[in-house]
Motif scaffolding. Structure first.
Motif, PDB file in Angstrom:
ATOM      1  N   LEU A   1       0.850  -1.183   0.000  1.00  0.00           N
ATOM      2  CA  LEU A   1       0.000   0.000   0.000  1.00  0.00           C
ATOM      3  C   LEU A   1       0.889   1.238   0.000  1.00  0.00           C
ATOM      4  CD1 LEU A   1      -2.690   1.544   0.319  1.00  0.00           C
ATOM      5  CD2 LEU A   1      -2.451   1.237   2.798  1.00  0.00           C
ATOM      6  N   LEU A   2       0.678   2.126  -0.962  1.00  0.00           N
ATOM      7  CA  LEU A   2       1.327   3.438  -0.988  1.00  0.00           C
ATOM      8  C   LEU A   2       0.317   4.425  -0.411  1.00  0.00           C
ATOM      9  CD1 LEU A   2       2.833   3.375  -4.595  1.00  0.00           C
ATOM     10  CD2 LEU A   2       4.040   2.969  -2.439  1.00  0.00           C
ATOM     11  N   ALA A   3       0.656   5.033   0.707  1.00  0.00           N
ATOM     12  CA  ALA A   3      -0.305   5.870   1.417  1.00  0.00           C
ATOM     13  C   ALA A   3       0.226   7.279   1.630  1.00  0.00           C
ATOM     14  CB  ALA A   3      -0.633   5.240   2.765  1.00  0.00           C
TER      15      ALA A   3
ATOM     16  N   LEU B   1       9.653   6.550   3.534  1.00  0.00           N
ATOM     17  CA  LEU B   1      10.513   7.116   2.501  1.00  0.00           C
ATOM     18  C   LEU B   1      10.272   8.621   2.427  1.00  0.00           C
ATOM     19  CD1 LEU B   1      10.007   4.554  -0.428  1.00  0.00           C
ATOM     20  CD2 LEU B   1      11.832   4.581   1.280  1.00  0.00           C
ATOM     21  N   PRO B   2      11.178   9.361   1.801  1.00  0.00           N
ATOM     22  CA  PRO B   2      10.937  10.792   1.609  1.00  0.00           C
ATOM     23  C   PRO B   2       9.649  11.021   0.808  1.00  0.00           C
ATOM     24  CG  PRO B   2      13.226  10.253   1.113  1.00  0.00           C
ATOM     25  CD  PRO B   2      12.499   8.943   1.299  1.00  0.00           C
ATOM     26  N   GLU B   3       8.990  12.143   1.098  1.00  0.00           N
ATOM     27  CA  GLU B   3       7.715  12.458   0.444  1.00  0.00           C
ATOM     28  C   GLU B   3       7.835  12.429  -1.080  1.00  0.00           C
ATOM     29  OE1 GLU B   3       3.701  13.372  -0.030  1.00  0.00           O
ATOM     30  OE2 GLU B   3       4.736  12.764   1.799  1.00  0.00           O
ATOM     31  N   ALA B   4       8.917  12.976  -1.621  1.00  0.00           N
ATOM     32  CA  ALA B   4       9.087  13.008  -3.080  1.00  0.00           C
ATOM     33  C   ALA B   4       9.138  11.597  -3.659  1.00  0.00           C
ATOM     34  CB  ALA B   4      10.342  13.784  -3.450  1.00  0.00           C
ATOM     35  N   ALA B   5       9.785  10.684  -2.948  1.00  0.00           N
ATOM     36  CA  ALA B   5       9.870   9.297  -3.412  1.00  0.00           C
ATOM     37  C   ALA B   5       8.492   8.641  -3.403  1.00  0.00           C
ATOM     38  CB  ALA B   5      10.842   8.505  -2.544  1.00  0.00           C
TER      39      ALA B   5
ATOM     40  N   GLY C   1      12.885   0.531 -12.590  1.00  0.00           N
ATOM     41  CA  GLY C   1      13.821   1.474 -13.210  1.00  0.00           C
ATOM     42  C   GLY C   1      15.150   1.560 -12.484  1.00  0.00           C
ATOM     43  N   ASN C   2      15.389   0.618 -11.569  1.00  0.00           N
ATOM     44  CA  ASN C   2      16.630   0.535 -10.794  1.00  0.00           C
ATOM     45  C   ASN C   2      16.812   1.661  -9.784  1.00  0.00           C
ATOM     46  OD1 ASN C   2      17.528  -1.929 -11.925  1.00  0.00           O
ATOM     47  ND2 ASN C   2      18.181  -0.806 -13.754  1.00  0.00           N
ATOM     48  N   ASP C   3      15.722   2.312  -9.394  1.00  0.00           N
ATOM     49  CA  ASP C   3      15.810   3.238  -8.271  1.00  0.00           C
ATOM     50  C   ASP C   3      15.858   2.396  -7.004  1.00  0.00           C
ATOM     51  OD1 ASP C   3      15.562   5.669  -9.768  1.00  0.00           O
ATOM     52  OD2 ASP C   3      13.414   5.242  -9.979  1.00  0.00           O
ATOM     53  N   VAL C   4      16.695   2.788  -6.063  1.00  0.00           N
ATOM     54  CA  VAL C   4      16.821   2.079  -4.800  1.00  0.00           C
ATOM     55  C   VAL C   4      16.601   3.080  -3.674  1.00  0.00           C
ATOM     56  CG1 VAL C   4      18.331   0.723  -3.303  1.00  0.00           C
ATOM     57  CG2 VAL C   4      18.444   0.419  -5.784  1.00  0.00           C
ATOM     58  N   TYR C   5      15.633   2.779  -2.818  1.00  0.00           N
ATOM     59  CA  TYR C   5      15.332   3.632  -1.672  1.00  0.00           C
ATOM     60  C   TYR C   5      15.607   2.854  -0.398  1.00  0.00           C
ATOM     61  CZ  TYR C   5      12.659   6.215  -5.193  1.00  0.00           C
ATOM     62  OH  TYR C   5      12.273   6.902  -6.310  1.00  0.00           O
ATOM     63  N   ARG C   6      16.496   3.362   0.426  1.00  0.00           N
ATOM     64  CA  ARG C   6      16.769   2.736   1.727  1.00  0.00           C
ATOM     65  C   ARG C   6      15.761   3.273   2.742  1.00  0.00           C
ATOM     66  NH1 ARG C   6      20.717  -0.432   2.709  1.00  0.00           N
ATOM     67  NH2 ARG C   6      20.932   0.218   4.873  1.00  0.00           N
ATOM     68  N   PHE C   7      15.339   2.418   3.643  1.00  0.00           N
ATOM     69  CA  PHE C   7      14.378   2.834   4.661  1.00  0.00           C
ATOM     70  C   PHE C   7      14.842   2.378   6.039  1.00  0.00           C
ATOM     71  CE2 PHE C   7      12.882  -1.195   2.866  1.00  0.00           C
ATOM     72  CZ  PHE C   7      12.643  -1.971   3.996  1.00  0.00           C
TER      73      PHE C   7
END
Length: 193
Positions: free
Chosen positions: A71-73, A121-125, A150-156
């Motif tokens: 879920l993206l909230a 994650l950051p709001e923009a992400a 797209g090979n974006d990697v977000y660390r949390f």
């Protein structure tokens, strides 16, 4: 609880901010301590029209949302009162992860104790991910990373103890019980001194 190591799924988007626990599972459905079956009441007042029929415009009622476990909230997800029924309902609905730029502390704690991964994650992400709900996302609990096609990697962030419990598929009590022999050995040595 089953181990949670990796989630690969498309997402469901609820862009609203300040989604509180009463919206996640209305208070009138809290009279049970059974976890199974609560998913049918998740977001009940949003999923159903006043006559009780499903609202076809609500995200979880759309056919393409079936089987999605992320879920993206919107920001400030899970605010409001502490109720374990909220993560129970979301798990029973089939979700394994909530991704938002802000997740209420009490909800986050309850979610982790019930095998539901809160990903901040950051709001923009989050906003960028919401634009592409059909992208298959991969969330790796061990590395604490969310990856896109797209090979974006977000660390949390995820504290070490919660991470261990998720990877081992245990709650706090299960973690202690799995170390019972080590605890008993310590107790024997302590009392021998």
């Amino acid at each position: 609880m089953t181990a949670l190591t990796r989630i690969v799924s498309r997402s469901v988007v609820l862009a609203q901010t300040n989604i509180d626990t009463d919206q996640i599972i209305p208070a009138r459905f809290l009279s049970t301590t059974e976890r199974e079956g609560l998913g049918r009441h998740a977001f009940n007042d949003w999923r159903r029209r006043p006559d009780g029929s499903p609202d076809p415009g609500f995200a979880f009622n759309r056919p393409e949302s079936a089987g999605r476990s992320i879920l993206l909230a919107g920001r400030n997800f899970g605010c409001g009162s502490s109720r374990e029924h909220a993560p129970w309902a979301l798990r029973d609905l089939g979700l394994r992860a909530i991704v938002s730029s802000q997740i209420a502390d009490i909800f986050r704690s309850n979610a982790l104790k019930n095998g539901l991964l809160p990903v901040v994650l950051p709001e923009a992400a989050v906003q960028a991910l919401m634009q592409r709900p059909d992208d298959e996302l991969e969330i790796d609990v061990a590395t604490r990373e969310l990856r896109t096609p797209g090979n974006d990697v977000y660390r949390f962030p995820l504290d070490a103890f919660a991470r261990t419990c998720l990877l081992e598929g245990v709650d706090e009590l299960g973690y202690l019980l799995s170390r019972r022999s080590e605890i008993e050995l310590y107790e024997e040595r302590f009392h021998a001194r």
